[in-house]
Motif scaffolding. Structure first.
Motif, PDB file in Angstrom:
ATOM      1  N   LEU A   1      31.353   8.494  -9.777  1.00  0.00           N
ATOM      2  CA  LEU A   1      31.858   7.650  -8.704  1.00  0.00           C
ATOM      3  C   LEU A   1      32.666   6.481  -9.262  1.00  0.00           C
ATOM      4  CD1 LEU A   1      31.727   7.310  -5.618  1.00  0.00           C
ATOM      5  CD2 LEU A   1      29.560   6.100  -5.932  1.00  0.00           C
ATOM      6  N   SER A   2      33.830   6.240  -8.666  1.00  0.00           N
ATOM      7  CA  SER A   2      34.724   5.193  -9.174  1.00  0.00           C
ATOM      8  C   SER A   2      34.368   3.811  -8.663  1.00  0.00           C
ATOM      9  CB  SER A   2      36.171   5.519  -8.784  1.00  0.00           C
ATOM     10  OG  SER A   2      36.325   5.444  -7.370  1.00  0.00           O
ATOM     11  N   THR A   3      33.694   3.753  -7.528  1.00  0.00           N
ATOM     12  CA  THR A   3      33.373   2.459  -6.934  1.00  0.00           C
ATOM     13  C   THR A   3      32.069   2.558  -6.167  1.00  0.00           C
ATOM     14  OG1 THR A   3      34.251   0.671  -5.545  1.00  0.00           O
ATOM     15  CG2 THR A   3      34.610   2.906  -4.775  1.00  0.00           C
ATOM     16  N   THR A   4      31.427   1.443  -5.931  1.00  0.00           N
ATOM     17  CA  THR A   4      30.148   1.429  -5.223  1.00  0.00           C
ATOM     18  C   THR A   4      30.353   1.771  -3.746  1.00  0.00           C
ATOM     19  OG1 THR A   4      29.231  -0.218  -6.727  1.00  0.00           O
ATOM     20  CG2 THR A   4      28.189  -0.014  -4.572  1.00  0.00           C
ATOM     21  N   VAL A   5      29.426   2.575  -3.189  1.00  0.00           N
ATOM     22  CA  VAL A   5      29.458   2.900  -1.767  1.00  0.00           C
ATOM     23  C   VAL A   5      28.091   2.632  -1.162  1.00  0.00           C
ATOM     24  CG1 VAL A   5      31.258   4.664  -2.000  1.00  0.00           C
ATOM     25  CG2 VAL A   5      28.869   5.330  -2.193  1.00  0.00           C
ATOM     26  N   THR A   6      28.073   2.344   0.127  1.00  0.00           N
ATOM     27  CA  THR A   6      26.830   2.092   0.840  1.00  0.00           C
ATOM     28  C   THR A   6      26.678   3.088   1.987  1.00  0.00           C
ATOM     29  OG1 THR A   6      27.904   0.476   2.285  1.00  0.00           O
ATOM     30  CG2 THR A   6      26.860  -0.357   0.253  1.00  0.00           C
ATOM     31  N   SER A   7      25.446   3.223   2.475  1.00  0.00           N
ATOM     32  CA  SER A   7      25.154   4.184   3.525  1.00  0.00           C
ATOM     33  C   SER A   7      23.932   3.695   4.303  1.00  0.00           C
ATOM     34  CB  SER A   7      24.880   5.559   2.914  1.00  0.00           C
ATOM     35  OG  SER A   7      24.531   6.506   3.895  1.00  0.00           O
TER      36      SER A   7
ATOM     37  N   PRO B   1      22.778  10.778   0.129  1.00  0.00           N
ATOM     38  CA  PRO B   1      21.563  11.283   0.773  1.00  0.00           C
ATOM     39  C   PRO B   1      20.927  10.281   1.742  1.00  0.00           C
ATOM     40  CG  PRO B   1      21.552  11.736  -1.587  1.00  0.00           C
ATOM     41  CD  PRO B   1      22.692  10.812  -1.336  1.00  0.00           C
ATOM     42  N   GLU B   2      20.075  10.802   2.634  1.00  0.00           N
ATOM     43  CA  GLU B   2      19.451  10.001   3.685  1.00  0.00           C
ATOM     44  C   GLU B   2      18.672   8.804   3.140  1.00  0.00           C
ATOM     45  OE1 GLU B   2      19.524  14.251   5.297  1.00  0.00           O
ATOM     46  OE2 GLU B   2      19.458  13.226   3.376  1.00  0.00           O
ATOM     47  N   GLN B   3      17.951   8.998   2.042  1.00  0.00           N
ATOM     48  CA  GLN B   3      17.080   7.942   1.526  1.00  0.00           C
ATOM     49  C   GLN B   3      17.801   6.940   0.646  1.00  0.00           C
ATOM     50  OE1 GLN B   3      17.128  11.068   0.609  1.00  0.00           O
ATOM     51  NE2 GLN B   3      16.907  11.315  -1.617  1.00  0.00           N
ATOM     52  N   VAL B   4      19.104   7.165   0.419  1.00  0.00           N
ATOM     53  CA  VAL B   4      19.885   6.290  -0.464  1.00  0.00           C
ATOM     54  C   VAL B   4      20.766   5.377   0.385  1.00  0.00           C
ATOM     55  CG1 VAL B   4      21.635   6.219  -2.270  1.00  0.00           C
ATOM     56  CG2 VAL B   4      19.867   7.996  -2.318  1.00  0.00           C
ATOM     57  N   THR B   5      20.715   4.068   0.116  1.00  0.00           N
ATOM     58  CA  THR B   5      21.565   3.126   0.834  1.00  0.00           C
ATOM     59  C   THR B   5      22.745   2.646   0.003  1.00  0.00           C
ATOM     60  OG1 THR B   5      20.140   1.302   0.148  1.00  0.00           O
ATOM     61  CG2 THR B   5      19.661   2.338   2.289  1.00  0.00           C
ATOM     62  N   GLU B   6      22.692   2.904  -1.312  1.00  0.00           N
ATOM     63  CA  GLU B   6      23.809   2.495  -2.163  1.00  0.00           C
ATOM     64  C   GLU B   6      23.911   3.399  -3.372  1.00  0.00           C
ATOM     65  OE1 GLU B   6      24.747  -1.767  -3.051  1.00  0.00           O
ATOM     66  OE2 GLU B   6      24.300  -1.143  -5.113  1.00  0.00           O
ATOM     67  N   LEU B   7      25.144   3.812  -3.668  1.00  0.00           N
ATOM     68  CA  LEU B   7      25.437   4.515  -4.915  1.00  0.00           C
ATOM     69  C   LEU B   7      26.363   3.611  -5.724  1.00  0.00           C
ATOM     70  CD1 LEU B   7      26.140   8.217  -3.813  1.00  0.00           C
ATOM     71  CD2 LEU B   7      24.199   7.392  -5.136  1.00  0.00           C
ATOM     72  N   PRO B   8      25.927   3.133  -6.887  1.00  0.00           N
ATOM     73  CA  PRO B   8      26.767   2.207  -7.652  1.00  0.00           C
ATOM     74  C   PRO B   8      27.916   2.921  -8.356  1.00  0.00           C
ATOM     75  CG  PRO B   8      24.725   2.650  -8.815  1.00  0.00           C
ATOM     76  CD  PRO B   8      24.607   3.328  -7.483  1.00  0.00           C
TER      77      PRO B   8
END
Length: 409
Positions: free
Chosen positions: A334-340, A389-396
């Motif tokens: 991943l190139s940048t942080t994303v939230t969910s 995924p459902e249980q993830v709120t952020e992927l750095p």
């Protein structure tokens, strides 16, 4: 809320693999074979020449060279398709065209480029190997051999094989007929002037194109307004030409969500919430006396697009007789942080690309800047859906993520 996997399972249970029928060859293009195809002929069906040249006895030319050419009388001309039997004795030859049947006695072909091109007598300057430039009977396909197996998708190459072995029809499952309908009073057909509060209708074009990419016959009905009677009439009028109906819009909780209102009355369509973003509101069931399957997608353009790829595409594959597999996936850095949001699986539009040579992971992924479910423009610039995924709120940034590759990329 329902899981993505459960909703896929429920939709697949809605349809059955259709019965096979004998389809004319051209109509079979893009369909899936329902049974094996066994060749009733050999390919080639007879020994024939692979070159324009001269059919010869190879033993006559063992000493041929530019310094000491061999001269042979030309006793026959054999064009392609010549039905008359020809025999060549030692010391003679026949001029022969590509694809023409080899004469009895000849065991090689000398390309015309190795000769002076004579028509009465020919000078040959090179030796010929036995079997040289000869296509042997059955060297491609032997009679009685299975050339295509059940489950094969019939493309251009398969079409060529079927025609070559003489098949006029094949057992196959017809392409599903998909009817696409959008709803909304605010919609205007592209090319017409917009009034206050109106937008151009794009969903039906997008979903119709996606269904065509999935290998189906598609009828775009266009759109209807928010009048329940109009929606009811439109749906009833579509059933004669539909194996499955796909609608967009009118499935949420609003006062004017007319698709939900009309179909709820019939008692054969279920509306639900799926734990995903975008695409939470979904519906599915059957309509009409023949219980035609219907899948109702949300009206936001990106929600409709993602929902089609996740839910409708596997259903259409099953209707075609194919494995209802999900989109292919890759692992990417991943190139940048994303939230969910917590508890919902996000599908973010993204660009997936090959990583630099020697990288630990073979791909990189960059999410699009505009991720709103109404922001359609980013779809044209992306080739994948980044999965959070459902249980993830952020992927750095720098983490490894799953990406679904969109069709055509």
């Amino acid at each position: 809320m329902k899981s993505v996997e459960q909703h896929v399972s429920d939709l697949l249970a809605l349809v059955s693999v259709p019965e096979a029928t004998e389809l004319d060859l051209l109509r079979a293009h893009g369909t899936v074979l329902a049974g094996p195809v066994v060749s009733e002929v050999s390919l080639p069906g007879f020994d024939n020449s692979a070159m324009d040249g001269y059919a010869v006895h190879a033993a006559d030319l063992t000493q041929a060279s530019p310094a000491a050419p061999v001269r042979l009388p030309v006793v026959a001309d054999i064009p392609a398709g010549d039905p008359s039997p020809t025999a060549i004795r030692p010391g003679m030859c026949a001029r022969i065209m590509t694809g023409a049947p080899m004469p009895t006695g000849a065991d090689a072909v000398v390309p015309v480029e190795w000769t002076d091109g004579g028509s009465v007598q020919v000078r040959v300057e090179r030796p010929a190997a036995p079997g040289g430039f000869v296509r042997r009977r059955g060297e491609d396909v032997e009679e009685g051999v299975t050339v295509l197996r059940a489950g094969t998708l019939i493309g251009a190459g398969e079409m060529g094989v079927l025609a070559a072995v003489g098949r006029r029809t094949v057992p196959a499952r017809p392409l599903p007929r998909v009817v696409v309908l959008s709803t909304g009073e605010e919609l205007v057909e592209p090319g017409r002037p917009l009034g206050p509060g109106q937008i151009y209708e794009s969903n039906s074009y997008m979903i119709a194109a996606a269904a065509k990419e999935a290998g189906c016959e598609v009828h775009r009905h266009g759109f209807v307004g928010d009048d329940p009677a109009g929606v009811q009439d439109a749906l009833e009028g579509l059933l004669l030409r539909a194996d499955i109906v796909v609608t967009t819009g009118g499935v949420s909780m609003g006062v004017y969500d007319v698709v939900k209102e009309v179909l709820t009355r019939q008692g054969t369509v279920e509306f639900t919430s799926v734990a995903m973003q975008p695409g939470k509101p979904q519906g599915y069931g059957t309509i009409g006396p023949d219980k035609t399957p219907i899948i109702t997608l949300p009206g936001n353009p990106v929600s409709a697009f993602v929902s089609f790829q996740m839910f409708v595409r596997p259903v259409l594959r099953k209707l075609r007789g194919l494995d209802p597999a999900p989109l292919p996936g890759v692992r990417a850095r991943l190139s940048t942080t994303v939230t969910s949001p917590q508890g919902r699986r996000s599908y973010l539009r993204a660009v997936v690309a090959p990583a630099e040579s020697g990288a630990e992971v073979a791909h990189t992924v960059a999410p699009a800047v505009r991720q709103g479910s109404h922001q359609l423009s980013a779809l044209a610039d992306t080739n994948g859906l980044l999965v959070v995924p459902e249980q993830v709120t952020e992927l750095p940034a720098g983490s490894i993520a799953d990406v679904l590759v969109l069709p055509g990329h």
